[in-house]
Design an enzyme around this catalytic site. Sequence first.
Site, PDB file in Angstrom:
ATOM      1  CE  LYS A   1      -4.454  -2.022  -4.580  1.00  0.00           C
ATOM      2  NZ  LYS A   1      -5.064  -2.530  -5.805  1.00  0.00           N
TER       3      LYS A   1
ATOM      4  CD  GLU B   1      -4.587  -7.641  -7.565  1.00  0.00           C
ATOM      5  OE1 GLU B   1      -4.977  -8.633  -6.943  1.00  0.00           O
ATOM      6  OE2 GLU B   1      -3.403  -7.251  -7.559  1.00  0.00           O
TER       7      GLU B   1
ATOM      8  NE  ARG C   1       4.821   1.654  -3.810  1.00  0.00           N
ATOM      9  CZ  ARG C   1       3.959   0.846  -4.429  1.00  0.00           C
ATOM     10  NH1 ARG C   1       4.326   0.175  -5.494  1.00  0.00           N
ATOM     11  NH2 ARG C   1       2.737   0.681  -3.980  1.00  0.00           N
TER      12      ARG C   1
HETATM   13  P1  ATP Z   1      -0.962  -4.056  -4.171  1.00  0.00           P
HETATM   14  O1  ATP Z   1      -0.351  -3.529  -2.911  1.00  0.00           O
HETATM   15  O2  ATP Z   1      -2.276  -4.731  -3.989  1.00  0.00           O
HETATM   16  O3  ATP Z   1      -0.026  -4.709  -5.151  1.00  0.00           O
HETATM   17  P2  ATP Z   1      -0.765  -1.736  -5.754  1.00  0.00           P
HETATM   18  O4  ATP Z   1      -0.708  -0.522  -4.886  1.00  0.00           O
HETATM   19  O5  ATP Z   1       0.386  -2.167  -6.522  1.00  0.00           O
HETATM   20  O6  ATP Z   1      -1.406  -2.804  -4.886  1.00  0.00           O
HETATM   21  P3  ATP Z   1      -2.386  -1.871  -8.125  1.00  0.00           P
HETATM   22  O7  ATP Z   1      -3.849  -1.883  -8.186  1.00  0.00           O
HETATM   23  O8  ATP Z   1      -1.653  -3.036  -8.647  1.00  0.00           O
HETATM   24  O9  ATP Z   1      -2.017  -1.573  -6.648  1.00  0.00           O
HETATM   25  O10 ATP Z   1      -1.816  -0.537  -8.751  1.00  0.00           O
HETATM   26  C1  ATP Z   1      -2.154  -0.052 -10.010  1.00  0.00           C
HETATM   27  C2  ATP Z   1      -1.064   0.844 -10.509  1.00  0.00           C
HETATM   28  O11 ATP Z   1      -0.825   1.908  -9.593  1.00  0.00           O
HETATM   29  C3  ATP Z   1       0.238   0.107 -10.671  1.00  0.00           C
HETATM   30  O12 ATP Z   1       0.773   0.413 -11.934  1.00  0.00           O
HETATM   31  C4  ATP Z   1       1.102   0.617  -9.567  1.00  0.00           C
HETATM   32  O13 ATP Z   1       2.432   0.631  -9.949  1.00  0.00           O
HETATM   33  C5  ATP Z   1       0.544   2.016  -9.318  1.00  0.00           C
HETATM   34  N1  ATP Z   1       0.758   2.407  -7.933  1.00  0.00           N
HETATM   35  C6  ATP Z   1       0.354   1.759  -6.834  1.00  0.00           C
HETATM   36  N2  ATP Z   1       0.787   2.370  -5.715  1.00  0.00           N
HETATM   37  C7  ATP Z   1       1.486   3.448  -6.113  1.00  0.00           C
HETATM   38  C8  ATP Z   1       2.200   4.487  -5.433  1.00  0.00           C
HETATM   39  N3  ATP Z   1       2.272   4.531  -4.111  1.00  0.00           N
HETATM   40  N4  ATP Z   1       2.805   5.429  -6.184  1.00  0.00           N
HETATM   41  C9  ATP Z   1       2.720   5.399  -7.524  1.00  0.00           C
HETATM   42  N5  ATP Z   1       2.081   4.458  -8.225  1.00  0.00           N
HETATM   43  C10 ATP Z   1       1.466   3.481  -7.542  1.00  0.00           C
HETATM   44 MG    MG Z   2       0.126  -4.283  -7.624  1.00  0.00          MG
END
Ligand code: ATP
Ligand code: MG
Length: 552
Positions: free
Chosen positions: A273, A36, A263
Site C-alpha cells: 500500500k 486498515e 499472501r
Molecule cells: P500494510 O502493508 O499496510 O500492512 P496490508 O496489505 O497488510 O497492509 P491490511 O489492510 O492490513 O493491509 O490487510 C487486510 C487483510 O488483507 C489482512 O488480513 C491481510 O493479511 C490481507 N492481505 C493483504 N495483502 C494481501 C496479499 N497480498 N495477499 C493476501 N492477503 C492479503
Molecule cells: Mg496489515
Amino acid sequence: MSEEKSAAPQHFIRQIISDDLAAKKYSSIVTRFPPEPNGYLHIGHAKAICIDFGMAKEFGGRCHLRMDDTNPAKEEMEYIKSIEADVRWLGFDWGDHFFYASDFFGKMYEFAESLIRRDKAYVCEVPQDDWKEYRGVPTRPGKESPFRNRPVAESLDLFGQMRDGKIEEGKMCLRAKIDMASPNIHLRDPVIYRILHEEHPHTGNKWCVYPMYDFAHPLEDAFEGVTHSLCTIEFEVHRPLYDWVIENLEGVAVRPHQYEFARLDLTYTVMSKRKLLELVETKLVNGWNDPRMPTLSGLRRRGYTPAAIRNFVDIVGVTKFVSLTDVALLEHCLREDLNKIAQRRMAVLKPLKVTIENAAEIPDTITGHNNPEDESAGTRAIPFSSELFIEQEDFMEVPPPKYFRLTPGGSVRIRNAGFLTCLRVEKNSAGEVTNVICKWSPPTTEMKVKATIHWVSAKHARQVEVRLYDRLFTVEKPDGAEQDFKTFLNPHSLEVTKAFVEPSLADAKPGEKFQFERIAYFVADEFDSQPGAPVFNRTVTLKEAWAKTAKK
Ligand code: ATP
Ligand code: MG
C-alpha cells in the site's frame, strides 16, 4: 456436502472448518476481513476477501467487515467507502456486521487493567533506544526490564496516568509479562499499549493510549465472536502471542483461532500500500483507480469482472507456500469470463481506406452476431457502404510469405460481410497506399481465403477515444530488486489514441464491456465516458502477447 462444495478445490482451511463443524466445535463459523483503512484494496486483498467471505458463505456462517483503526490516523472516509464498495463489487456482503476496531477500545483497556491486576502486565519505562538490547535475539535470551517486577498498584496507577494524557509519548508503555527467554521474540514481554497524544477519527481525544496490533487483534476477534481468524503467513510467528491473549481473556464464549495462508504476490505488480500510495501521490498514475493499478477500483475501471477475480483466487488456491503468481493467469481468467459475456463489435485503430468498385451490388446493412459464445446475445445490424476502413496492417502491397490478408490481386473475408478482392491501389506523393480499390463479393460466394479481417463503414463510423493500457512495470519483480521500484515503470503503459468504431458503440454505457474483434477487450470508462461519446479502456489483449515480446 452439497455438490457446490465438493466441486471447490480442497485446501487446508476448508478442511479445518469442515472438521470443526463436523466435530461440533462451533455451531456456526464466523470469519472477518480486517483492512486498515489507509489505502485502497488491491488484488492481494481480493484473495483474503474471497477466502474470508467465501468460507463463511460456503459453510453457512458469516463474515464481518472490520476497519482495523487501532492506529489513530487522519479520517480517511474515502478509504472506508472504497473498501465497502470493493467488497460488495466482488460479490460479498457483511450484513449488519460492520465494525471498527476502535469500537472495542474501552473493553481492551479494561482487559489490559485486568492483566496488570493479575500481574501479567506492567508499565515499563525503558527508553525506546534500549529496547533492542533488552529484547535480545532469537538465539540469546532477552534481558528483563528493571520495571518488570514493580508493584501491581504502581503499574495500575501509571497506566491510568498514561490514559489520562499525563505522560509524554515514548516515556512509558504497557508490556505483557510473558517470557524474556522465549525463542519467539514476540513473547518477550511485548508492548501492548503505547502513548499517542493523537486524535482518533472515531474516538476523538478520549484516548491517549492505543493498543498494539498483536494485542488488539485477538481481542477484536474474541469480542466479535470470530471462530476462524484467517490471515496471511507473516502473522504465523505472532500466533503464540495471539493465543496468549485469548488464554488470558476471561469469559470468552467462543475461542477464536488464527490460521495463516500465503499472501498473493503477482508478477509485474507492486502490492504494498505504501508503494501504491507513492505512485498516486507522485502522480505517476492517475489516482488509486487508475486502470493500471492493481487496486480493485483500478481493475474494475480497467474492465475486470468480479467473476474473473474470484475464479483466479480459486485457481491460485490456499496454501502456506509463498510464491509468485504469474499475472498472465489473472489475465487468462479475465479473458475466459469476457469471452462469455462481452459483445463483439468492430473497431479500426489505424484506418486504411477501402473503396468498393461494384458499389451498386452491396447491401446497406449486414447482420453481425453479438457473441458467438452466447446465442442469447442476439444479432445487430451493421451499416455497410462502398467506403470502408480496414486496419493498415491488414493490407500489404508486398507481402511477406504466409501473409494471408489483403494483397494486390488477393482476396480476404471481411467479418460478417463477404469478401474483398483487391483490384489496385492509390498512393499519395510519399508513395504510401491511401486507398485500396476492391471488388466486393457476397458471403455466399465460393471463395477460398485464409483470413478474415475486420472493418467499419467509413461514413457511418464514429471516432472515439481509446486508451491502450498495458502493464505498469516492465519486469516481473519490480519491488524485488535493490533499485527503486519506480525505475521499472513501463513508459508505454498508456497510449491514448482514436479509433473508428461501429455506430452502435456510441451508445455504450459506462462499464459496458466489448470485444473489439481481432483487437482486444475494451470497457467504456466509468468516469470519462459521456452519453454518445464513450471513452474506451483496453482491458486485455485477446491473446497473451505481451510477456513473450517483452522477454525478447
Ligand atoms: P500494510 O502493508 O499496510 O500492512 P496490508 O496489505 O497488510 O497492509 P491490511 O489492510 O492490513 O493491509 O490487510 C487486510 C487483510 O488483507 C489482512 O488480513 C491481510 O493479511 C490481507 N492481505 C493483504 N495483502 C494481501 C496479499 N497480498 N495477499 C493476501 N492477503 C492479503
Ligand atoms: Mg496489515
